[in-house]
Design a protein around this motif. Structure first.
Motif, PDB file in Angstrom:
ATOM      1  N   VAL A 130       0.924  -1.190   0.188  1.00  0.00           N
ATOM      2  CA  VAL A 130      -0.108  -0.012   0.069  1.00  0.00           C
ATOM      3  C   VAL A 130       0.883   1.259  -0.115  1.00  0.00           C
ATOM      4  CG1 VAL A 130      -1.972   1.295   1.202  1.00  0.00           C
ATOM      5  CG2 VAL A 130      -1.834  -1.205   1.247  1.00  0.00           C
ATOM      6  N   VAL A 131       0.717   2.378  -1.198  1.00  0.00           N
ATOM      7  CA  VAL A 131       1.340   3.403  -1.211  1.00  0.00           C
ATOM      8  C   VAL A 131       0.277   4.511  -0.636  1.00  0.00           C
ATOM      9  CG1 VAL A 131       2.753   4.918  -2.352  1.00  0.00           C
ATOM     10  CG2 VAL A 131       3.086   2.569  -2.379  1.00  0.00           C
ATOM     11  N   VAL A 132       0.688   5.392   0.164  1.00  0.00           N
ATOM     12  CA  VAL A 132      -0.269   6.454   0.357  1.00  0.00           C
ATOM     13  C   VAL A 132       0.215   7.763  -0.227  1.00  0.00           C
ATOM     14  CG1 VAL A 132      -1.874   7.603   2.163  1.00  0.00           C
ATOM     15  CG2 VAL A 132      -1.097   5.506   2.485  1.00  0.00           C
ATOM     16  N   GLY A 133      -0.655   8.322  -1.044  1.00  0.00           N
ATOM     17  CA  GLY A 133       0.047   9.499  -1.648  1.00  0.00           C
ATOM     18  C   GLY A 133       0.095   9.558  -3.240  1.00  0.00           C
ATOM     19  N   ALA A 134      -0.637   9.991  -4.082  1.00  0.00           N
ATOM     20  CA  ALA A 134      -0.705   9.919  -5.400  1.00  0.00           C
ATOM     21  C   ALA A 134      -0.022  11.280  -5.985  1.00  0.00           C
ATOM     22  CB  ALA A 134      -2.108   9.736  -6.217  1.00  0.00           C
ATOM     23  N   VAL A 138      -3.423   5.046  -2.708  1.00  0.00           N
ATOM     24  CA  VAL A 138      -4.543   5.535  -2.268  1.00  0.00           C
ATOM     25  C   VAL A 138      -4.044   6.961  -2.181  1.00  0.00           C
ATOM     26  CG1 VAL A 138      -5.383   3.513  -1.332  1.00  0.00           C
ATOM     27  CG2 VAL A 138      -4.104   5.182   0.080  1.00  0.00           C
ATOM     28  N   ASP A 139      -5.251   7.983  -2.457  1.00  0.00           N
ATOM     29  CA  ASP A 139      -5.213   9.461  -1.910  1.00  0.00           C
ATOM     30  C   ASP A 139      -6.381   9.804  -1.846  1.00  0.00           C
ATOM     31  OD1 ASP A 139      -4.390  12.230  -2.417  1.00  0.00           O
ATOM     32  OD2 ASP A 139      -2.496  11.519  -2.941  1.00  0.00           O
ATOM     33  N   VAL A 140      -6.617  11.131  -0.856  1.00  0.00           N
ATOM     34  CA  VAL A 140      -7.911  11.533  -0.690  1.00  0.00           C
ATOM     35  C   VAL A 140      -8.108  12.561  -2.023  1.00  0.00           C
ATOM     36  CG1 VAL A 140      -7.830  11.697   1.998  1.00  0.00           C
ATOM     37  CG2 VAL A 140      -6.318  13.479   0.608  1.00  0.00           C
ATOM     38  N   ALA A 141      -7.205  13.012  -2.818  1.00  0.00           N
ATOM     39  CA  ALA A 141      -7.291  13.604  -3.841  1.00  0.00           C
ATOM     40  C   ALA A 141      -8.124  12.893  -4.913  1.00  0.00           C
ATOM     41  CB  ALA A 141      -6.155  14.185  -4.722  1.00  0.00           C
ATOM     42  N   GLU A 142      -8.654  13.680  -5.726  1.00  0.00           N
ATOM     43  CA  GLU A 142      -9.609  12.958  -6.951  1.00  0.00           C
ATOM     44  C   GLU A 142      -9.041  12.666  -8.084  1.00  0.00           C
ATOM     45  OE1 GLU A 142     -12.605  11.942  -6.184  1.00  0.00           O
ATOM     46  OE2 GLU A 142     -12.825  12.789  -4.128  1.00  0.00           O
ATOM     47  N   ALA A 143      -7.519  12.843  -8.292  1.00  0.00           N
ATOM     48  CA  ALA A 143      -6.836  12.840  -9.450  1.00  0.00           C
ATOM     49  C   ALA A 143      -5.464  12.385  -8.996  1.00  0.00           C
ATOM     50  CB  ALA A 143      -6.806  13.922 -10.431  1.00  0.00           C
ATOM     51  N   VAL A 144      -4.648  11.544  -9.999  1.00  0.00           N
ATOM     52  CA  VAL A 144      -3.443  11.347  -9.998  1.00  0.00           C
ATOM     53  C   VAL A 144      -2.629  12.461 -10.416  1.00  0.00           C
ATOM     54  CG1 VAL A 144      -1.380   9.674 -10.541  1.00  0.00           C
ATOM     55  CG2 VAL A 144      -3.743   8.817  -9.909  1.00  0.00           C
ATOM     56  N   MET A 145      -1.689  12.997  -9.603  1.00  0.00           N
ATOM     57  CA  MET A 145      -0.663  14.187  -9.842  1.00  0.00           C
ATOM     58  C   MET A 145      -1.441  15.108 -10.619  1.00  0.00           C
ATOM     59  SD  MET A 145       2.651  12.399 -11.154  1.00  0.00           S
ATOM     60  CE  MET A 145       1.905  11.345 -12.513  1.00  0.00           C
ATOM     61  N   PRO A 146      -2.307  15.764 -10.055  1.00  0.00           N
ATOM     62  CA  PRO A 146      -3.155  16.876 -10.572  1.00  0.00           C
ATOM     63  C   PRO A 146      -2.398  18.101 -11.349  1.00  0.00           C
ATOM     64  CG  PRO A 146      -3.310  17.195  -8.439  1.00  0.00           C
ATOM     65  CD  PRO A 146      -2.689  15.593  -8.599  1.00  0.00           C
ATOM     66  N   GLU A 147      -0.926  18.268 -10.700  1.00  0.00           N
ATOM     67  CA  GLU A 147      -0.167  19.352 -11.158  1.00  0.00           C
ATOM     68  C   GLU A 147       0.122  19.115 -12.621  1.00  0.00           C
ATOM     69  OE1 GLU A 147       0.469  18.588  -6.849  1.00  0.00           O
ATOM     70  OE2 GLU A 147       0.268  17.482  -8.697  1.00  0.00           O
ATOM     71  N   LEU A 148       0.067  17.800 -13.328  1.00  0.00           N
ATOM     72  CA  LEU A 148       0.590  17.538 -14.625  1.00  0.00           C
ATOM     73  C   LEU A 148      -0.816  18.116 -15.501  1.00  0.00           C
ATOM     74  CD1 LEU A 148       2.173  14.174 -14.336  1.00  0.00           C
ATOM     75  CD2 LEU A 148       3.362  16.269 -15.039  1.00  0.00           C
TER      76      LEU A 148
END
Length: 438
Positions: free
Chosen positions: A167-171, A206-216
């Motif tokens: 399990v990795v936390v933080g996308a 897993v991440d509480v955000a709704e997207a993976v790497m939204p900065e991209l």
């Protein structure tokens, strides 16, 4: 007091040897100044290569630039700063002998970097590791290889599944890069072992955000998400972890997973030193003016993860506040040059200038031929992005020798790093609090 016999040279103390501190010390190294770099370690870690270290694509020594021998006339002092006496202009630190020492300064540059941002989640501190040090990356590599070897002697069933669940936390960048590269590694390892199937490895991001790497941006983020899922990664957005034990993880949506591997990549916060200063902060970062000086203390500068640097390229918001520069390696490196320039001008009685920048874009290495990059706003993926990503890292690496080592590592490992476990790092040393020296 350490280093008090300094003659007539002006004394500059730089705290921290990350991108900001190391870069500033290199820019300040001149006989006209007496520059001291106070560092908790003896090297500058090129942190973006930690996922490569974890999968064995880069030798850990290649990712660390030694301080001694690369900083010219700069005096390197080993120690961890724990207090700054702003009135006496003295930095107090704990040295290798575990005793307290002091360094006096005429100008002080605070660049202590950041530490993993921990949350009050039951079991997190006792069972999770981060990815901010070589120690953590090495332990994770050995641990994953060990889980694969263990699975090879276990019968099919819940015990084997638990051994191969990670399990990795933080996308964000670190979590996504690590997961993408590790998932690729474990699938290959399992394919080479009789009785095991590549699909047996279960990586969850897993991440509480709704997207993976939204900065991209939406399109590249969606491409990265699709790549992760092609590699068998179970990406769960809008959730996080609720508790961790030595053999299970419970998510905030109620799901319970049997596993013994949790990697916490859910962001960073400023070094604890900043909180001891008694000065204004924003989200834990020290408030500075656009010229990187601390208001009310013009002899003190701060940069990088420790500093809330106003972004002059962005308009002020409705409340009259200007957005802050994100705590990235790119900003820390540029702020280092700007701070060194201003310190020199300051000591010479000349005008200091504000920190401004032009965004060069972002690079993300997803393992194998895959990457995502936004050089100068151009969105790239796949092999073109891979070329840009590796080229950027080689150019950003501080010394020619380290550039050559990293390039050689990439050339020699290719798509097949050596799958050797050394077992040199104990699990207790890899836990976040121990590995990062909090």
């Amino acid at each position: 007091m350490v280093g008090q016999d300094r003659g007539s040279a002006r004394r500059v103390v730089v705290v921290g040897s990350g991108f900001g501190g190391y870069g500033a010390a290199r820019a300040l190294r001149r006989p006209a100044l007496d520059v001291t770099l106070l560092s908790a370690t003896d090297g500058m870690l090129y942190a973006p290569l930690l996922p490569d270290v974890a999968v064995g694509a880069v030798d850990p020594r290649s990712a660390v630039v030694p301080l001694t021998g690369t900083l010219g006339d700069v005096t390197v002092v080993r120690g961890r700063a724990h207090h700054v006496d702003l009135e006496r202009r003295v930095v107090r630190f704990t040295g290798p002998d575990d005793a307290d020492h002091e360094l006096g300064y005429d100008r002080l540059l605070l660049a202590p970097g950041g530490v993993t941002r921990m949350l009050d989640i039951p079991g997190l501190a006792d069972h999770a590791i981060g990815l901010k040090t070589v120690t953590e990356a090495l332990w994770l590599r050995d641990h994953v290889l060990g889980r694969v070897e263990l699975a090879a002697v276990l019968p099919a069933g819940p015990t084997r599944t638990a051994a191969l669940t990670f399990v990795v936390v933080g996308a964000g960048y670190a979590g996504t890069e690590l997961t993408a590269q590790m998932a690729r590694l474990t699938r290959r390892l399992l394919a080479e072992r009789p009785g095991l199937d590549p699909a047996d490895a279960r990586w969850l991001l897993v991440d509480v955000a709704e997207a993976v790497m939204p900065e991209l941006g939406e399109s590249l983020g969606a491409d990265a998400l699709a790549l992760l899922r092609r590699r068998g990664v179970d990406v769960r957005l809008g959730v996080s972890i609720e508790s961790v034990t030595d053999d299970a993880v419970t998510l905030t949506d109620g799901a319970r997973l049997d596993c013994s591997t949790v990697v916490w990549c859910a962001g960073v916060t400023a070094n604890p030193l900043i909180a001891t200063l008694g000065l204004p902060t924003v989200k834990g970062r020290l408030v500075v003016d656009a010229d990187l000086r601390v208001p009310g203390h013009p002899e003190v500068y701060a940069i990088g993860d420790a500093a809330a640097v106003p972004d002059l390229t962005k308009p002020v918001d409705d409340d009259g506040h200007r957005p802050l520069c994100p705590p990235t390696a790119q900003h820390a490196t540029r702020q280092a040059t700007a701070a060194a320039r201003n310190i020199r001008a300051d000591l010479a009685g000349d005008r200091v200038t504000p920190y401004t920048h032009h965004d060069l874009g972002l690079v993300v290495d997803l393992g194998g031929p895959d990457a995502a990059a936004t050089p100068l706003g151009i969105r790239l993926k796949g092999r073109p992005a891979k070329v840009v990503t590796r080229g950027y890292h080689l150019l950003a690496m501080p010394t020619l020798r380290r550039r050559a080592r990293v390039a050689a590592d990439w050339l020699l490992t290719g798509s097949r790093p050596d799958d050797v476990s050394f077992g040199v790092v104990d699990r207790e040393e890899a836990l976040i609090a121990r590995a990062e020296g909090e």
